[in-house]
Design an enzyme around this catalytic site. Sequence first.
Site, PDB file in Angstrom:
ATOM      1  N   ARG A  75      36.110  14.201  68.531  1.00 27.39           N
ATOM      2  CA  ARG A  75      37.206  13.213  68.586  1.00 27.39           C
ATOM      3  C   ARG A  75      37.709  13.126  70.023  1.00 27.39           C
ATOM      4  O   ARG A  75      37.194  13.815  70.915  1.00 27.39           O
ATOM      5  CB  ARG A  75      38.344  13.608  67.645  1.00 27.39           C
ATOM      6  CG  ARG A  75      38.955  14.972  67.948  1.00 27.39           C
ATOM      7  CD  ARG A  75      39.939  15.392  66.861  1.00 27.39           C
ATOM      8  NE  ARG A  75      40.116  16.835  66.822  1.00 27.39           N
ATOM      9  CZ  ARG A  75      40.996  17.503  67.553  1.00 27.39           C
ATOM     10  NH1 ARG A  75      41.811  16.871  68.349  1.00 27.39           N
ATOM     11  NH2 ARG A  75      41.064  18.816  67.482  1.00 27.39           N
ATOM     12  N   GLY A  76      38.726  12.295  70.207  1.00 30.94           N
ATOM     13  CA  GLY A  76      39.387  12.219  71.504  1.00 30.94           C
ATOM     14  C   GLY A  76      38.460  11.750  72.617  1.00 30.94           C
ATOM     15  O   GLY A  76      37.543  10.948  72.407  1.00 30.94           O
ATOM     16  N   ASN A 126      34.123  19.882  77.802  1.00 30.53           N
ATOM     17  CA  ASN A 126      35.244  18.965  77.565  1.00 30.53           C
ATOM     18  C   ASN A 126      36.255  19.519  76.565  1.00 30.53           C
ATOM     19  O   ASN A 126      37.441  19.213  76.660  1.00 30.53           O
ATOM     20  CB  ASN A 126      34.682  17.622  77.078  1.00 30.53           C
ATOM     21  CG  ASN A 126      35.752  16.742  76.480  1.00 30.53           C
ATOM     22  OD1 ASN A 126      36.586  16.193  77.193  1.00 30.53           O
ATOM     23  ND2 ASN A 126      35.775  16.628  75.154  1.00 30.53           N
ATOM     24  N   ALA A 127      35.809  20.357  75.637  1.00 25.45           N
ATOM     25  CA  ALA A 127      36.732  20.842  74.595  1.00 25.45           C
ATOM     26  C   ALA A 127      37.909  21.558  75.234  1.00 25.45           C
ATOM     27  O   ALA A 127      37.764  22.239  76.248  1.00 25.45           O
ATOM     28  CB  ALA A 127      36.002  21.788  73.646  1.00 25.45           C
ATOM     29  N   GLY A 128      39.069  21.373  74.646  1.00 22.70           N
ATOM     30  CA  GLY A 128      40.244  22.068  75.158  1.00 22.70           C
ATOM     31  C   GLY A 128      41.380  21.943  74.172  1.00 22.70           C
ATOM     32  O   GLY A 128      41.407  21.036  73.345  1.00 22.70           O
ATOM     33  N   TYR A 162      48.361  26.542  79.376  1.00 25.23           N
ATOM     34  CA  TYR A 162      47.427  25.433  79.631  1.00 25.23           C
ATOM     35  C   TYR A 162      47.166  25.303  81.135  1.00 25.23           C
ATOM     36  O   TYR A 162      46.017  25.223  81.577  1.00 25.23           O
ATOM     37  CB  TYR A 162      48.031  24.145  79.068  1.00 25.23           C
ATOM     38  CG  TYR A 162      47.155  22.918  79.179  1.00 25.23           C
ATOM     39  CD1 TYR A 162      46.117  22.703  78.277  1.00 25.23           C
ATOM     40  CD2 TYR A 162      47.394  21.950  80.159  1.00 25.23           C
ATOM     41  CE1 TYR A 162      45.323  21.556  78.365  1.00 25.23           C
ATOM     42  CE2 TYR A 162      46.614  20.807  80.249  1.00 25.23           C
ATOM     43  CZ  TYR A 162      45.570  20.616  79.355  1.00 25.23           C
ATOM     44  OH  TYR A 162      44.799  19.482  79.440  1.00 25.23           O
ATOM     45  N   PRO A 183      42.062  15.010  85.317  1.00 24.28           N
ATOM     46  CA  PRO A 183      42.796  13.802  84.936  1.00 24.28           C
ATOM     47  C   PRO A 183      44.284  14.084  84.749  1.00 24.28           C
ATOM     48  O   PRO A 183      44.666  15.195  84.388  1.00 24.28           O
ATOM     49  CB  PRO A 183      42.177  13.412  83.581  1.00 24.28           C
ATOM     50  CG  PRO A 183      41.137  14.434  83.269  1.00 24.28           C
ATOM     51  CD  PRO A 183      41.369  15.607  84.164  1.00 24.28           C
ATOM     52  N   GLY A 184      45.082  13.047  84.975  1.00 23.26           N
ATOM     53  CA  GLY A 184      46.467  13.084  84.513  1.00 23.26           C
ATOM     54  C   GLY A 184      46.457  12.726  83.035  1.00 23.26           C
ATOM     55  O   GLY A 184      45.405  12.760  82.384  1.00 23.26           O
ATOM     56  N   ILE A 201      45.815  10.974  79.815  1.00 23.37           N
ATOM     57  CA  ILE A 201      44.782   9.963  79.526  1.00 23.37           C
ATOM     58  C   ILE A 201      45.279   9.054  78.397  1.00 23.37           C
ATOM     59  O   ILE A 201      45.643   9.544  77.317  1.00 23.37           O
ATOM     60  CB  ILE A 201      43.458  10.629  79.101  1.00 23.37           C
ATOM     61  CG1 ILE A 201      42.959  11.582  80.201  1.00 23.37           C
ATOM     62  CG2 ILE A 201      42.404   9.570  78.789  1.00 23.37           C
ATOM     63  CD1 ILE A 201      41.820  12.499  79.768  1.00 23.37           C
TER      64      ILE A 201
HETATM   65  N1  LIG Z   1      44.132  13.667  76.902  1.00 20.16           N
HETATM   66  C1  LIG Z   1      44.704  13.944  78.073  1.00 20.16           C
HETATM   67  O1  LIG Z   1      45.730  13.347  78.439  1.00 20.16           O
HETATM   68  C2  LIG Z   1      44.065  14.970  78.980  1.00 20.16           C
HETATM   69  C3  LIG Z   1      44.514  15.063  80.311  1.00 20.16           C
HETATM   70  C4  LIG Z   1      43.926  15.989  81.161  1.00 20.16           C
HETATM   71  C5  LIG Z   1      42.901  16.794  80.694  1.00 20.16           C
HETATM   72  N2  LIG Z   1      42.490  16.691  79.409  1.00 20.16           N
HETATM   73  C6  LIG Z   1      41.401  17.565  78.939  1.00 20.16           C
HETATM   74  O2  LIG Z   1      40.377  16.757  78.406  1.00 20.16           O
HETATM   75  C7  LIG Z   1      39.671  17.471  77.392  1.00 20.16           C
HETATM   76  C8  LIG Z   1      39.585  16.615  76.132  1.00 20.16           C
HETATM   77  O3  LIG Z   1      40.896  16.402  75.656  1.00 20.16           O
HETATM   78  P1  LIG Z   1      41.260  15.398  74.486  1.00 20.16           P
HETATM   79  O4  LIG Z   1      42.476  14.683  74.912  1.00 20.16           O
HETATM   80  O5  LIG Z   1      40.082  14.646  74.034  1.00 20.16           O
HETATM   81  O6  LIG Z   1      41.689  16.466  73.344  1.00 20.16           O
HETATM   82  P2  LIG Z   1      41.642  16.343  71.772  1.00 20.16           P
HETATM   83  O7  LIG Z   1      41.726  14.933  71.323  1.00 20.16           O
HETATM   84  O8  LIG Z   1      42.642  17.311  71.249  1.00 20.16           O
HETATM   85  O9  LIG Z   1      40.166  16.861  71.410  1.00 20.16           O
HETATM   86  C9  LIG Z   1      39.851  18.196  71.690  1.00 20.16           C
HETATM   87  C10 LIG Z   1      38.388  18.421  71.353  1.00 20.16           C
HETATM   88  O10 LIG Z   1      38.125  19.828  71.550  1.00 20.16           O
HETATM   89  C11 LIG Z   1      37.558  20.371  70.354  1.00 20.16           C
HETATM   90  N3  LIG Z   1      37.987  21.741  70.108  1.00 20.16           N
HETATM   91  C12 LIG Z   1      39.247  22.224  70.054  1.00 20.16           C
HETATM   92  N4  LIG Z   1      39.234  23.519  69.705  1.00 20.16           N
HETATM   93  C13 LIG Z   1      37.931  23.861  69.556  1.00 20.16           C
HETATM   94  C14 LIG Z   1      37.263  25.056  69.177  1.00 20.16           C
HETATM   95  N5  LIG Z   1      37.946  26.182  68.869  1.00 20.16           N
HETATM   96  N6  LIG Z   1      35.914  25.063  69.111  1.00 20.16           N
HETATM   97  C15 LIG Z   1      35.210  23.930  69.370  1.00 20.16           C
HETATM   98  N7  LIG Z   1      35.789  22.771  69.737  1.00 20.16           N
HETATM   99  C16 LIG Z   1      37.129  22.735  69.808  1.00 20.16           C
HETATM  100  C17 LIG Z   1      38.071  19.462  69.239  1.00 20.16           C
HETATM  101  O11 LIG Z   1      37.169  19.473  68.137  1.00 20.16           O
HETATM  102  P3  LIG Z   1      37.420  20.217  66.742  1.00 20.16           P
HETATM  103  O12 LIG Z   1      38.880  20.197  66.446  1.00 20.16           O
HETATM  104  O13 LIG Z   1      36.570  19.426  65.783  1.00 20.16           O
HETATM  105  O14 LIG Z   1      36.883  21.602  66.926  1.00 20.16           O
HETATM  106  C18 LIG Z   1      38.047  18.094  69.915  1.00 20.16           C
HETATM  107  O15 LIG Z   1      36.767  17.541  69.818  1.00 20.16           O
HETATM  108  C19 LIG Z   1      40.436  18.777  77.194  1.00 20.16           C
HETATM  109  O16 LIG Z   1      39.807  19.804  77.933  1.00 20.16           O
HETATM  110  C20 LIG Z   1      41.792  18.486  77.799  1.00 20.16           C
HETATM  111  O17 LIG Z   1      42.457  19.648  78.245  1.00 20.16           O
HETATM  112  C21 LIG Z   1      43.040  15.792  78.528  1.00 20.16           C
END
Ligand SMILES: NC(=O)c1ccc[n+]([C@@H]2O[C@H](COP(=O)([O-])OP(=O)(O)OC[C@H]3O[C@@H](n4cnc5c(N)ncnc54)[C@H](OP(=O)(O)O)[C@@H]3O)[C@@H](O)[C@H]2O)c1
Length: 292
Positions: A16-17, A90-92, A155, A185-186, A188
């Site tokens: 997702r995401g 990418n996961a986080g 974080y 990224p800031g 997103i």
């Molecule tokens: N969105 C933002 O504004 C933003 C800004 C800066 C950086 N980021 C970084 O960008 C990346 C993606 O973020 P996002 O916004 O897409 O987050 P998200 O929508 O919360 O998605 C997180 C993803 O990580 C996976 N994940 C979480 N825990 C996991 C685990 N224990 N094992 C395997 N997979 C796991 C989730 O899949 P499951 O739950 O299915 O395991 C999901 O696919 C992250 O590293 C985040 O820190 C995001």
Amino acid sequence: MRDLRGRVCILTGASRGVGAALAPHLAAAGLKLALVARDQAGLQAVAAQIQGQGGVAKPFPADLSQIDSLPVLVARVAEDLGPPVVLVNNAGVEDFQHFDQATVTGIARSITINLAAPLALTRLLVPYMQAAGQGQVVTMASTAGLVGTPYAAVYSATKAGLIAATHSLRMEYCDAPFGFTAICPGFINGAGMHEVHKREAGHAPAALGGTTVAAVVAAILRALHDDRGEIIVNSTPLRPLIGLGRTLPALSDWLTRRLSGTYMRQLADVRRVKATGPLSQGSEGAKGHLPG
Ligand SMILES: NC(=O)c1ccc[n+]([C@@H]2O[C@H](COP(=O)([O-])OP(=O)(O)OC[C@H]3O[C@@H](n4cnc5c(N)ncnc54)[C@H](OP(=O)(O)O)[C@@H]3O)[C@@H](O)[C@H]2O)c1
């Protein structure tokens, strides 16, 4: 990397995401994708979309907090799809909250998923990249790792760790035919965790800037082609603030607090109320959890 076609890429957080949005673009660039996350149905949906567009993608459900299982995961990818030479970490997970609500277990879990697992996967890719004479590890860090963000100590720490590790590896492997990139990224807009923040506390202040999924996708593709060390993806220029942090840390903290403190505190307050019930004396009055 000059030609991505037919190369195997492990993409974590693909259910997702941002990861789910990114996956079809990586497949369209010719990469064969090993999609990793816990949610099998989410991974299947992303794989089906890619296969429908003529790409190659296969789900590899895994929990990154189970760090000892990662060697088996990578070996399975190599066996099923071929040697992985691209990794998109990418996961986080984010745990924006009042620090007195963090638990010891929660801190360790975030550090494992956000920092230890990406490093372990990177380590596991090195022999494949060495054997192939090419490869790229692209890691999703955050601007929160460049400038410590209030109400996001754990974080920020994990993202700062990823950025430092990327620079470290670039120096150690400067003569190797593969590279390492940190994407910063800031907030997103369009997919991912910031969409959750918006539902909880509204839009982040305009002065903080932000970015889009499309800009992040473009940065990741650029990293794969050009082996860039660190790419900041944000609509407002953050380099001056980051530079300031190195020379005048107190001023940088004050500015960062002015820019992001109120918004981040709002998010932390909403979560405190969810966890402990309505506050009677403002958030200072609420009791923190015992760290356990
Ligand atoms: N969105 C933002 O504004 C933003 C800004 C800066 C950086 N980021 C970084 O960008 C990346 C993606 O973020 P996002 O916004 O897409 O987050 P998200 O929508 O919360 O998605 C997180 C993803 O990580 C996976 N994940 C979480 N825990 C996991 C685990 N224990 N094992 C395997 N997979 C796991 C989730 O899949 P499951 O739950 O299915 O395991 C999901 O696919 C992250 O590293 C985040 O820190 C995001």
